[in-house]
Design a protein around this motif. Structure first.
Motif, PDB file in Angstrom:
ATOM      1  N   HIS A 127      69.636  44.747 -51.278  1.00 32.02           N
ATOM      2  CA  HIS A 127      68.520  45.327 -50.524  1.00 32.02           C
ATOM      3  C   HIS A 127      68.032  46.603 -51.222  1.00 32.02           C
ATOM      4  O   HIS A 127      68.484  46.910 -52.336  1.00 32.02           O
ATOM      5  CB  HIS A 127      68.901  45.601 -49.066  1.00 32.02           C
ATOM      6  CG  HIS A 127      70.213  46.323 -48.907  1.00 32.02           C
ATOM      7  ND1 HIS A 127      70.463  47.558 -49.445  1.00 32.02           N
ATOM      8  CD2 HIS A 127      71.360  45.952 -48.271  1.00 32.02           C
ATOM      9  CE1 HIS A 127      71.683  47.943 -49.140  1.00 32.02           C
ATOM     10  NE2 HIS A 127      72.256  46.987 -48.438  1.00 32.02           N
ATOM     11  N   GLN A 128      67.137  47.335 -50.570  1.00 34.34           N
ATOM     12  CA  GLN A 128      66.517  48.498 -51.208  1.00 34.34           C
ATOM     13  C   GLN A 128      67.532  49.573 -51.586  1.00 34.34           C
ATOM     14  O   GLN A 128      67.394  50.234 -52.619  1.00 34.34           O
ATOM     15  CB  GLN A 128      65.447  49.094 -50.292  1.00 34.34           C
ATOM     16  CG  GLN A 128      64.167  48.292 -50.242  1.00 34.34           C
ATOM     17  CD  GLN A 128      63.090  48.999 -49.435  1.00 34.34           C
ATOM     18  OE1 GLN A 128      63.143  50.210 -49.223  1.00 34.34           O
ATOM     19  NE2 GLN A 128      62.105  48.238 -48.959  1.00 34.34           N
ATOM     20  N   ASN A 129      68.552  49.758 -50.763  1.00 40.48           N
ATOM     21  CA  ASN A 129      69.560  50.771 -51.085  1.00 40.48           C
ATOM     22  C   ASN A 129      70.300  50.415 -52.371  1.00 40.48           C
ATOM     23  O   ASN A 129      70.626  51.293 -53.172  1.00 40.48           O
ATOM     24  CB  ASN A 129      70.555  50.907 -49.932  1.00 40.48           C
ATOM     25  CG  ASN A 129      69.895  51.357 -48.643  1.00 40.48           C
ATOM     26  OD1 ASN A 129      69.081  50.614 -48.091  1.00 40.48           O
ATOM     27  ND2 ASN A 129      70.231  52.545 -48.163  1.00 40.48           N
ATOM     28  N   ASP A 130      70.558  49.128 -52.562  1.00 40.24           N
ATOM     29  CA  ASP A 130      71.200  48.689 -53.806  1.00 40.24           C
ATOM     30  C   ASP A 130      70.294  48.972 -54.996  1.00 40.24           C
ATOM     31  O   ASP A 130      70.768  49.352 -56.073  1.00 40.24           O
ATOM     32  CB  ASP A 130      71.492  47.183 -53.746  1.00 40.24           C
ATOM     33  CG  ASP A 130      72.511  46.834 -52.683  1.00 40.24           C
ATOM     34  OD1 ASP A 130      73.536  47.518 -52.609  1.00 40.24           O
ATOM     35  OD2 ASP A 130      72.260  45.885 -51.915  1.00 40.24           O
ATOM     36  N   ILE A 204      71.908  63.681 -50.812  1.00 39.86           N
ATOM     37  CA  ILE A 204      71.250  64.917 -51.268  1.00 39.86           C
ATOM     38  C   ILE A 204      69.793  64.643 -51.614  1.00 39.86           C
ATOM     39  O   ILE A 204      68.887  65.403 -51.248  1.00 39.86           O
ATOM     40  CB  ILE A 204      72.000  65.505 -52.481  1.00 39.86           C
ATOM     41  CG1 ILE A 204      73.395  65.956 -52.073  1.00 39.86           C
ATOM     42  CG2 ILE A 204      71.215  66.663 -53.085  1.00 39.86           C
ATOM     43  CD1 ILE A 204      74.261  66.415 -53.232  1.00 39.86           C
ATOM     44  N   LEU A 205      69.534  63.534 -52.332  1.00 41.07           N
ATOM     45  CA  LEU A 205      68.166  63.192 -52.710  1.00 41.07           C
ATOM     46  C   LEU A 205      67.294  62.923 -51.482  1.00 41.07           C
ATOM     47  O   LEU A 205      66.100  63.232 -51.479  1.00 41.07           O
ATOM     48  CB  LEU A 205      68.163  61.976 -53.635  1.00 41.07           C
ATOM     49  CG  LEU A 205      68.797  62.174 -55.022  1.00 41.07           C
ATOM     50  CD1 LEU A 205      68.794  60.866 -55.801  1.00 41.07           C
ATOM     51  CD2 LEU A 205      68.055  63.257 -55.804  1.00 41.07           C
ATOM     52  N   LYS A 206      67.907  62.388 -50.435  1.00 36.24           N
ATOM     53  CA  LYS A 206      67.131  62.088 -49.225  1.00 36.24           C
ATOM     54  C   LYS A 206      66.752  63.341 -48.445  1.00 36.24           C
ATOM     55  O   LYS A 206      65.839  63.299 -47.618  1.00 36.24           O
ATOM     56  CB  LYS A 206      67.894  61.113 -48.330  1.00 36.24           C
ATOM     57  CG  LYS A 206      68.017  59.714 -48.938  1.00 36.24           C
ATOM     58  CD  LYS A 206      68.433  58.661 -47.936  1.00 36.24           C
ATOM     59  CE  LYS A 206      67.285  58.353 -46.972  1.00 36.24           C
ATOM     60  NZ  LYS A 206      67.564  57.165 -46.155  1.00 36.24           N
ATOM     61  N   THR A 207      67.415  64.446 -48.732  1.00 44.31           N
ATOM     62  CA  THR A 207      66.956  65.702 -48.134  1.00 44.31           C
ATOM     63  C   THR A 207      65.642  66.140 -48.777  1.00 44.31           C
ATOM     64  O   THR A 207      64.843  66.842 -48.153  1.00 44.31           O
ATOM     65  CB  THR A 207      68.010  66.814 -48.307  1.00 44.31           C
ATOM     66  OG1 THR A 207      68.187  67.076 -49.702  1.00 44.31           O
ATOM     67  CG2 THR A 207      69.326  66.419 -47.680  1.00 44.31           C
ATOM     68  N   LEU A 208      65.424  65.718 -50.021  1.00 40.19           N
ATOM     69  CA  LEU A 208      64.167  66.008 -50.711  1.00 40.19           C
ATOM     70  C   LEU A 208      63.102  64.979 -50.378  1.00 40.19           C
ATOM     71  O   LEU A 208      61.914  65.297 -50.333  1.00 40.19           O
ATOM     72  CB  LEU A 208      64.398  66.034 -52.232  1.00 40.19           C
ATOM     73  CG  LEU A 208      65.401  67.058 -52.757  1.00 40.19           C
ATOM     74  CD1 LEU A 208      65.619  66.854 -54.253  1.00 40.19           C
ATOM     75  CD2 LEU A 208      64.896  68.472 -52.476  1.00 40.19           C
ATOM     76  N   ASN A 209      63.519  63.740 -50.167  1.00 38.61           N
ATOM     77  CA  ASN A 209      62.585  62.654 -49.865  1.00 38.61           C
ATOM     78  C   ASN A 209      63.239  61.681 -48.888  1.00 38.61           C
ATOM     79  O   ASN A 209      63.975  60.782 -49.292  1.00 38.61           O
ATOM     80  CB  ASN A 209      62.183  61.922 -51.148  1.00 38.61           C
ATOM     81  CG  ASN A 209      61.191  60.795 -50.885  1.00 38.61           C
ATOM     82  OD1 ASN A 209      60.769  60.561 -49.746  1.00 38.61           O
ATOM     83  ND2 ASN A 209      60.831  60.072 -51.932  1.00 38.61           N
ATOM     84  N   GLU A 213      64.138  55.257 -50.389  1.00 38.21           N
ATOM     85  CA  GLU A 213      64.222  53.825 -50.680  1.00 38.21           C
ATOM     86  C   GLU A 213      62.841  53.221 -50.917  1.00 38.21           C
ATOM     87  O   GLU A 213      62.629  52.478 -51.888  1.00 38.21           O
ATOM     88  CB  GLU A 213      64.930  53.071 -49.541  1.00 38.21           C
ATOM     89  CG  GLU A 213      66.398  53.407 -49.385  1.00 38.21           C
ATOM     90  CD  GLU A 213      66.631  54.622 -48.497  1.00 38.21           C
ATOM     91  OE1 GLU A 213      67.792  54.978 -48.263  1.00 38.21           O
ATOM     92  OE2 GLU A 213      65.636  55.225 -48.041  1.00 38.21           O
ATOM     93  N   ASN A 214      61.891  53.529 -50.040  1.00 37.81           N
ATOM     94  CA  ASN A 214      60.535  52.988 -50.207  1.00 37.81           C
ATOM     95  C   ASN A 214      59.864  53.539 -51.463  1.00 37.81           C
ATOM     96  O   ASN A 214      59.148  52.817 -52.166  1.00 37.81           O
ATOM     97  CB  ASN A 214      59.682  53.311 -48.976  1.00 37.81           C
ATOM     98  CG  ASN A 214      60.027  52.425 -47.786  1.00 37.81           C
ATOM     99  OD1 ASN A 214      60.404  51.270 -47.970  1.00 37.81           O
ATOM    100  ND2 ASN A 214      59.915  52.964 -46.585  1.00 37.81           N
ATOM    101  N   THR A 215      60.092  54.815 -51.739  1.00 34.80           N
ATOM    102  CA  THR A 215      59.510  55.422 -52.942  1.00 34.80           C
ATOM    103  C   THR A 215      60.047  54.755 -54.195  1.00 34.80           C
ATOM    104  O   THR A 215      59.286  54.405 -55.110  1.00 34.80           O
ATOM    105  CB  THR A 215      59.829  56.929 -52.985  1.00 34.80           C
ATOM    106  OG1 THR A 215      59.285  57.563 -51.825  1.00 34.80           O
ATOM    107  CG2 THR A 215      59.223  57.574 -54.221  1.00 34.80           C
ATOM    108  N   MET A 216      61.359  54.547 -54.235  1.00 37.00           N
ATOM    109  CA  MET A 216      61.975  53.913 -55.404  1.00 37.00           C
ATOM    110  C   MET A 216      61.531  52.463 -55.532  1.00 37.00           C
ATOM    111  O   MET A 216      61.339  51.962 -56.648  1.00 37.00           O
ATOM    112  CB  MET A 216      63.497  53.993 -55.296  1.00 37.00           C
ATOM    113  CG  MET A 216      64.039  55.396 -55.438  1.00 37.00           C
ATOM    114  SD  MET A 216      63.969  55.967 -57.160  1.00 37.00           S
ATOM    115  CE  MET A 216      65.676  55.858 -57.608  1.00 37.00           C
ATOM    116  N   LYS A 217      61.374  51.782 -54.418  1.00 36.59           N
ATOM    117  CA  LYS A 217      60.919  50.393 -54.442  1.00 36.59           C
ATOM    118  C   LYS A 217      59.531  50.316 -55.059  1.00 36.59           C
ATOM    119  O   LYS A 217      59.252  49.465 -55.914  1.00 36.59           O
ATOM    120  CB  LYS A 217      60.912  49.813 -53.034  1.00 36.59           C
ATOM    121  CG  LYS A 217      60.324  48.408 -52.916  1.00 36.59           C
ATOM    122  CD  LYS A 217      60.487  47.883 -51.494  1.00 36.59           C
ATOM    123  CE  LYS A 217      59.750  46.553 -51.324  1.00 36.59           C
ATOM    124  NZ  LYS A 217      58.300  46.716 -51.287  1.00 36.59           N
ATOM    125  N   SER A 218      58.607  51.209 -54.636  1.00 34.30           N
ATOM    126  CA  SER A 218      57.248  51.222 -55.182  1.00 34.30           C
ATOM    127  C   SER A 218      57.259  51.545 -56.674  1.00 34.30           C
ATOM    128  O   SER A 218      56.545  50.927 -57.469  1.00 34.30           O
ATOM    129  CB  SER A 218      56.384  52.243 -54.428  1.00 34.30           C
ATOM    130  OG  SER A 218      56.268  51.895 -53.064  1.00 34.30           O
TER     131      SER A 218
END
Length: 449
Positions: A127-130, A204-209, A213-218
């Motif tokens: 999934h997206q997290n992977d 830690i990265l999710k505190t910035l964004n 997951e959606n950003t990385m997917k795009s």
């Protein structure tokens, strides 16, 4: 139908992962992701079998996972396939990490089952997290464009229908349908790099964004499209400047260097043969240097020759000498080459008809059988056709502009203690066809691939 199932069906159709009548082989570990995939595809009406790998890495937990997946397949009334691996031992023997060994074993076995039982595709539950974890790991380890697009929805015979979803979405679907699954306790350990990224880096990265997951997917989708565009340009460059034949791959140095950003194209070609980015840079720098420099990957070697970069296997087999009898018609050489031998009645009148770049013509009655076919050696000499004095074969091959790799594959024909021909190149003067010749031995070198 739930929103999750709608999105699953739309993702399958948008990426043309498989057709409604395709039989699928689901890779099911028993964890949340694979259970959700199986349940979702079952509710959408897809037909499948379930395959489970027991890697024997977690003792009783591994046995419980196997039992759970077996029961899951029984509840769906679908075929169940099981394979047990001694993963730690195989990883040690192959000198790779346990994770890499498990991955290779898993996909090799799944493909074997898919092929044997006629399944259209293997479905994996990434999934997206992977995808985020994979991209970050690739970035840390060093990567090209392929590493930035991470996990692809469809790759060969493997499809990943859950890449549209996050783990949280999968958990919500599981709760809505009251699904049970197995928890892998090793996921909580930061012993493995992927777990460390998942448990420490991503939070830690999710505190910035928060929408990481959606950003990385795009981003991955855009990179994958860019990679396809560049791949077409690389293929165009290969069609112009790369040739294959006689067991070698040759790259036209001047032609490739004429391309803007030539280093990218060179590396795209060389990485297929295991050459790293750093080696590709050195190869590019060698283009304006002297001939003879050799570069290595784990499987291949590359020679900077006069006009070409020439790629060959790193390990080259040695040719074992062969005795040639009057009755011998064919000798199989190395590197996909065959020597065909033919005795013809006649003399000079046949030369024009028989002469070719791949053949040598010899006066049969001057030969002393058995002849010997062997690799040439330093110090070997012969009198080339059209010359009077002896010449070292090493000097002859240099004058004929043979590359170092080509020289390694040269074989000579010997009668008694004298070399009578360089096969596929030149006959010896003393044994060439003349006015007194009544019978001709034609030795033709053929490349069969």
């Amino acid at each position: 139908m739930s929103a999750f199932l709608d999105q699953l069906q739309q993702y399958i159709e948008r990426h043309a992962l498989f057709k409604s009548n395709d039989q699928l082989l689901l890779a099911v570990s028993g964890g949340l992701d694979s259970v959700v995939m199986a349940q979702g595809l079952q509710l959408l009406g897809y037909k499948f079998g379930i395959a489970h790998c027991n890697f024997n890495l977690r003792g009783e937990e591994s046995k419980a996972d196997e039992k759970f997946v077996r029961q899951l397949a029984l509840s769906f009334q679908v075929p169940f396939f099981l394979k047990q691996f001694e993963t730690s031992q195989l990883a040690q023997e192959s000198k790779v990490s346990i994770q890499m060994a498990a991955r290779d074993l898993r996909y090799a076995w799944l493909e074997e089952i898919r092929f044997q039982h006629g399944y259209a595709f293997v479905a994996a539950a990434h999934h997206q997290n992977d995808l985020v974890e994979t991209v970050l790991l690739n970035l840390v380890r060093g990567t090209g464009l392929a590493g930035f697009h991470g996990i692809l929805p469809k790759q060969g015979n493997v499809v990943r229908p859950l890449l549209f979803a996050t783990r949280e979405q999968a958990e919500d679907f599981a709760k809505d349908y009251i699904l049970r699954w197995r928890e892998d306790t090793s996921n909580a350990s930061n012993k493995y790099a992927r777990n460390l990224v998942r448990n420490k880096v991503i939070p830690i990265l999710k505190t910035l964004n928060p929408s990481l997951e959606n950003t990385m997917k795009s981003t991955a989708e855009k990179v994958a499209l860019a990679e396809k565009v560049l791949a077409r340009q690389v293929e165009e460059a290969k069609s112009k400047w790369v040739t294959e034949g006689q067991g070698f791959v040759k790259i036209d140095i001047q032609g490739l260097q004429s391309i803007t950003n030539a280093l990218y194209f060179l590396h795209a070609i060389l990485q297929e043969f295991g050459f790293s980015w750093s080696v590709s840079k050195k190869v590019m720098e060698s283009g304006s240097g002297i001939s003879g420099k050799i570069f290595y990957s784990s499987t291949h070697r590359l020679l900077k020759d006069r006009e070409n970069w020439i790629i060959d296997y790193r390990e080259v087999a040695k040719f074992v000498p062969v005795s040639i009898l009057p009755t011998t018609q064919t000798v199989r050489l190395l590197f996909g080459k065959v020597l065909n031998l033919k005795l013809l009645e006649g003399g000079l009148e046949l030369v024009t008809i028989l002469k070719s770049k791949s053949s040598v013509l010899l006066d049969y009655d001057k030969l002393v059988f058995p002849l010997t076919l062997r690799s040439w050696q330093e110090g070997d000499t012969f009198i080339p056709f059209g010359m009077e004095g002896e010449k070292k074969i090493s000097d002859f091959l240099i004058d004929a502009k043979y590359s170092l790799f080509e020289k390694e594959r040269i074989v000579v024909l010997q009668s008694g203690q004298e070399i009578v021909a360089i096969i596929g190149c030149r006959s010896g003067q003393r044994y060439s066809v003349g006015q007194a010749t009544k019978r001709i031995l034609v030795a033709e070198l053929v490349f069969i691939g």
